[in-house]
Scaffold this active site. Sequence first.
Site, PDB file in Angstrom:
ATOM      1  N   ARG A 161       0.822  -1.217   0.000  1.00  0.00           N
ATOM      2  CA  ARG A 161       0.000   0.000   0.000  1.00  0.00           C
ATOM      3  C   ARG A 161       0.855   1.266   0.000  1.00  0.00           C
ATOM      4  O   ARG A 161       0.434   2.292  -0.540  1.00  0.00           O
ATOM      5  CB  ARG A 161      -0.954  -0.015   1.191  1.00  0.00           C
ATOM      6  CG  ARG A 161      -2.146  -0.921   0.950  1.00  0.00           C
ATOM      7  CD  ARG A 161      -3.070  -0.952   2.132  1.00  0.00           C
ATOM      8  NE  ARG A 161      -4.377  -1.483   1.757  1.00  0.00           N
ATOM      9  CZ  ARG A 161      -5.318  -1.772   2.638  1.00  0.00           C
ATOM     10  NH1 ARG A 161      -5.107  -1.594   3.925  1.00  0.00           N
ATOM     11  NH2 ARG A 161      -6.479  -2.231   2.229  1.00  0.00           N
TER      12      ARG A 161
ATOM     13  N   LYS B 190     -17.290 -17.765   3.705  1.00  0.00           N
ATOM     14  CA  LYS B 190     -18.751 -17.843   3.831  1.00  0.00           C
ATOM     15  C   LYS B 190     -19.495 -17.322   2.615  1.00  0.00           C
ATOM     16  O   LYS B 190     -19.080 -16.353   1.991  1.00  0.00           O
ATOM     17  CB  LYS B 190     -19.194 -17.013   5.032  1.00  0.00           C
ATOM     18  CG  LYS B 190     -18.746 -17.572   6.348  1.00  0.00           C
ATOM     19  CD  LYS B 190     -19.222 -16.648   7.439  1.00  0.00           C
ATOM     20  CE  LYS B 190     -18.739 -17.123   8.793  1.00  0.00           C
ATOM     21  NZ  LYS B 190     -18.899 -16.073   9.802  1.00  0.00           N
TER      22      LYS B 190
ATOM     23  N   GLY C 231      -7.515  -8.478  -0.402  1.00  0.00           N
ATOM     24  CA  GLY C 231      -7.566  -9.322   0.786  1.00  0.00           C
ATOM     25  C   GLY C 231      -6.767 -10.606   0.668  1.00  0.00           C
ATOM     26  O   GLY C 231      -5.616 -10.617   0.244  1.00  0.00           O
TER      27      GLY C 231
ATOM     28  N   GLY D  68     -12.315  -4.687   1.504  1.00  0.00           N
ATOM     29  CA  GLY D  68     -13.727  -4.311   1.590  1.00  0.00           C
ATOM     30  C   GLY D  68     -14.146  -3.405   0.445  1.00  0.00           C
ATOM     31  O   GLY D  68     -15.236  -3.573  -0.125  1.00  0.00           O
TER      32      GLY D  68
HETATM   33  N1  LIG Z   1     -12.949 -24.942   3.217  1.00  0.00           N
HETATM   34  C1  LIG Z   1     -12.774 -23.969   4.094  1.00  0.00           C
HETATM   35  N2  LIG Z   1     -13.184 -24.084   5.354  1.00  0.00           N
HETATM   36  C2  LIG Z   1     -12.993 -23.097   6.237  1.00  0.00           C
HETATM   37  N3  LIG Z   1     -12.409 -21.920   5.944  1.00  0.00           N
HETATM   38  C3  LIG Z   1     -11.987 -21.762   4.688  1.00  0.00           C
HETATM   39  C4  LIG Z   1     -12.150 -22.755   3.700  1.00  0.00           C
HETATM   40  N4  LIG Z   1     -11.628 -22.301   2.550  1.00  0.00           N
HETATM   41  C5  LIG Z   1     -11.153 -21.077   2.805  1.00  0.00           C
HETATM   42  N5  LIG Z   1     -11.352 -20.736   4.079  1.00  0.00           N
HETATM   43  C6  LIG Z   1     -10.927 -19.508   4.755  1.00  0.00           C
HETATM   44  O1  LIG Z   1     -11.526 -18.375   4.200  1.00  0.00           O
HETATM   45  C7  LIG Z   1     -10.774 -17.272   4.648  1.00  0.00           C
HETATM   46  C8  LIG Z   1     -10.962 -16.159   3.690  1.00  0.00           C
HETATM   47  O2  LIG Z   1     -12.328 -15.968   3.593  1.00  0.00           O
HETATM   48  P1  LIG Z   1     -12.996 -14.575   3.442  1.00  0.00           P
HETATM   49  O3  LIG Z   1     -14.431 -14.784   3.182  1.00  0.00           O
HETATM   50  O4  LIG Z   1     -12.573 -13.683   4.554  1.00  0.00           O
HETATM   51  O5  LIG Z   1     -12.327 -14.164   2.131  1.00  0.00           O
HETATM   52  P2  LIG Z   1     -11.735 -12.791   1.874  1.00  0.00           P
HETATM   53  O6  LIG Z   1     -10.685 -12.479   2.879  1.00  0.00           O
HETATM   54  O7  LIG Z   1     -12.861 -11.839   1.760  1.00  0.00           O
HETATM   55  O8  LIG Z   1     -11.141 -13.042   0.511  1.00  0.00           O
HETATM   56  P3  LIG Z   1     -10.554 -11.914  -0.205  1.00  0.00           P
HETATM   57  O9  LIG Z   1      -9.936 -11.159   0.905  1.00  0.00           O
HETATM   58  O10 LIG Z   1      -9.622 -12.498  -1.133  1.00  0.00           O
HETATM   59  O11 LIG Z   1     -11.644 -11.125  -0.800  1.00  0.00           O
HETATM   60  C9  LIG Z   1      -9.359 -17.729   4.774  1.00  0.00           C
HETATM   61  O12 LIG Z   1      -8.906 -17.423   6.048  1.00  0.00           O
HETATM   62  C10 LIG Z   1      -9.455 -19.238   4.559  1.00  0.00           C
HETATM   63  O13 LIG Z   1      -8.723 -19.968   5.496  1.00  0.00           O
HETATM   64  O1  LIG Z   2      -7.629  -2.544   5.326  1.00  0.00           O
HETATM   65  C1  LIG Z   2      -8.651  -2.061   4.805  1.00  0.00           C
HETATM   66  O2  LIG Z   2      -9.521  -2.764   4.261  1.00  0.00           O
HETATM   67  C2  LIG Z   2      -8.791  -0.567   4.762  1.00  0.00           C
HETATM   68  O3  LIG Z   2      -7.641   0.083   5.197  1.00  0.00           O
HETATM   69  C3  LIG Z   2     -10.008  -0.108   5.519  1.00  0.00           C
HETATM   70  O4  LIG Z   2      -9.850  -0.417   6.853  1.00  0.00           O
HETATM   71  P1  LIG Z   2     -11.136  -0.545   7.806  1.00  0.00           P
HETATM   72  O5  LIG Z   2     -11.851  -1.794   7.396  1.00  0.00           O
HETATM   73  O6  LIG Z   2     -10.593  -0.585   9.194  1.00  0.00           O
HETATM   74  O7  LIG Z   2     -11.989   0.670   7.552  1.00  0.00           O
END
Ligand SMILES: Nc1ncnc2c1ncn2[C@@H]1O[C@H](COP(=O)(O)OP(=O)(O)OP(=O)(O)O)[C@@H](O)[C@H]1O
Ligand SMILES: O=C(O)[C@H](O)COP(=O)(O)O
Length: 485
Positions: free
Chosen positions: A120, A281, A437, A460
């Site tokens: 970043r 989820k 993410g 997000g």
């Molecule tokens: N089969 C599974 N069972 C449980 N947890 C899982 C499984 N597959 C993936 N995960 C978990 O999902 C998490 C990520 O899910 P999340 O919904 O937060 O995605 P995300 O962080 O939004 O993805 P991105 O950041 O890439 O958009 C990871 O920590 C991973 O370990």
């Molecule tokens: O890491 C992030 O997704 C951004 O910096 C926003 O942070 P926040 O979810 O704490 O608002």
Amino acid sequence: MASATAAPHTLCSIPTTSSSSSSSSTTRAFSLNATRFLPKTSIRRLGFAGAAADPIFTHHVAIKLRSLKASGKPVRGVASMAKKSVGDLTGADLKGKKVFVRADLNVPLDENQNITDDTRIRAAVPTIKYLISYGAKVILSSHLGRPKGVTPKFSLAPLVPRLSELLGIQVMKADDCIGPEVEKLVASLPDGGVLLLENVRFYKEEEKNEPEFAKKLASLADLYVNDAFGTAHRAHASTEGVTKFLKPSVAGFLLQKELDYLVGAVSSPKRPFAAIVGGSKVSSKIGVIESLLEKVDILILGGGMIFTFYKAQGFSVGSSLVEEDKLDLATSLIAKAKAKGVSLLLPSDVVIADKFAPDANSKVVPASAIPDGWMGLDIGPDSIKTFSEALETTKTVIWNGPMGVFEFDKFAVGTEVIAKKLAESSSKGVTTIIGGGDSVAAVEKVGVASVMSHISTGGGASLELLEGKELPGVIALDEATPVAV
Ligand SMILES: Nc1ncnc2c1ncn2[C@@H]1O[C@H](COP(=O)(O)OP(=O)(O)OP(=O)(O)O)[C@@H](O)[C@H]1O
Ligand SMILES: O=C(O)[C@H](O)COP(=O)(O)O
């Protein structure tokens, strides 16, 4: 690891012809035809405005442009939906001017306050360098973490050395983000200098978007640049409130690039267009899945959310992650994909574990036969093969969310192979967009980040954009001057 083979589990078959030629959807046909009439800059501008995040809007505008072009009339009122960019400011606008730059420097720090990922910070550099090169005085602002009041471990001080190194100048640091001491430092800033303010979230007024606080921030500067894409989904004082007191308020290069890819490339993709959605989820990805179903030709699902889909189909899922209250939703998403002619691919086999741990016993089973007491933690080899083959045909791919629990090496294979596959596609000219993410972390872990077309700096924010939501930090910026095309 034991292995059992399974038939590919494809809910809707992959179309034999690409939707670019076969789609009966008017919307889709418009997106393909209309954008041919737009110069690249216009596509950027269209994709750039918050309202233009709506593909239907984009298509209407594109069509309007086409008819106006045909009539020979100058095109007005179209690009006015776009936002003004820092690139529109030059010489006289910037020389000696105090520019409040909101960046998202929310980087991870270890227990010794070392930066563990400077992505970043690097992403914020082009805008700052541009301003410096024109002799502006840069007042740089960011949040770090989610502090409740002044919290030393959330200070921005550890970022100064890396920022100075990347910019090639010594960055000054303020101990606060408003007040007389900060004002003194701003007054002492030379042209081309950079002052980093302290964490703006040390004031609760920031997240409450209190006008008086926004006014105090604004009083430090002459104009405003928002380059904090990762925080553009937050209507906070430094991302939204401040624009009411500073004119012009324009977009930085990073913000612009993120919108170009996440709105532009997704609204007018080269087809076939595939989306890969994973993560834990269904509930956190419903909006994204529903929105992508309107646009993609192929939708690949992985991660923990697949078990809700399996259970909805009557499969045994053992102790895998399932959202019982989302079973109907999963069924309706399957039906929606079918109705839209989207190829929905779910894994045909999964790697299961006897506990949620890195050292769990594991084996591969068909997705429809997970025994009691076992949980699915990754996609299996047949699924990887099927997904890879489907990806062979694509021209644009967007990926959001890991295929499995990639934090545990034993269950990281699916995610890592998909990351490598996308890197290979990218090197062959496929547009590859990684949506922020955990998927970014996975791509970086595999060492293929630099090959991808675009890696989003927003978790997000990128999700909200893909869901078609408007980002307050973008909406608040000045509209671009209408241009004739
Ligand atoms: N089969 C599974 N069972 C449980 N947890 C899982 C499984 N597959 C993936 N995960 C978990 O999902 C998490 C990520 O899910 P999340 O919904 O937060 O995605 P995300 O962080 O939004 O993805 P991105 O950041 O890439 O958009 C990871 O920590 C991973 O370990
Ligand atoms: O890491 C992030 O997704 C951004 O910096 C926003 O942070 P926040 O979810 O704490 O608002």
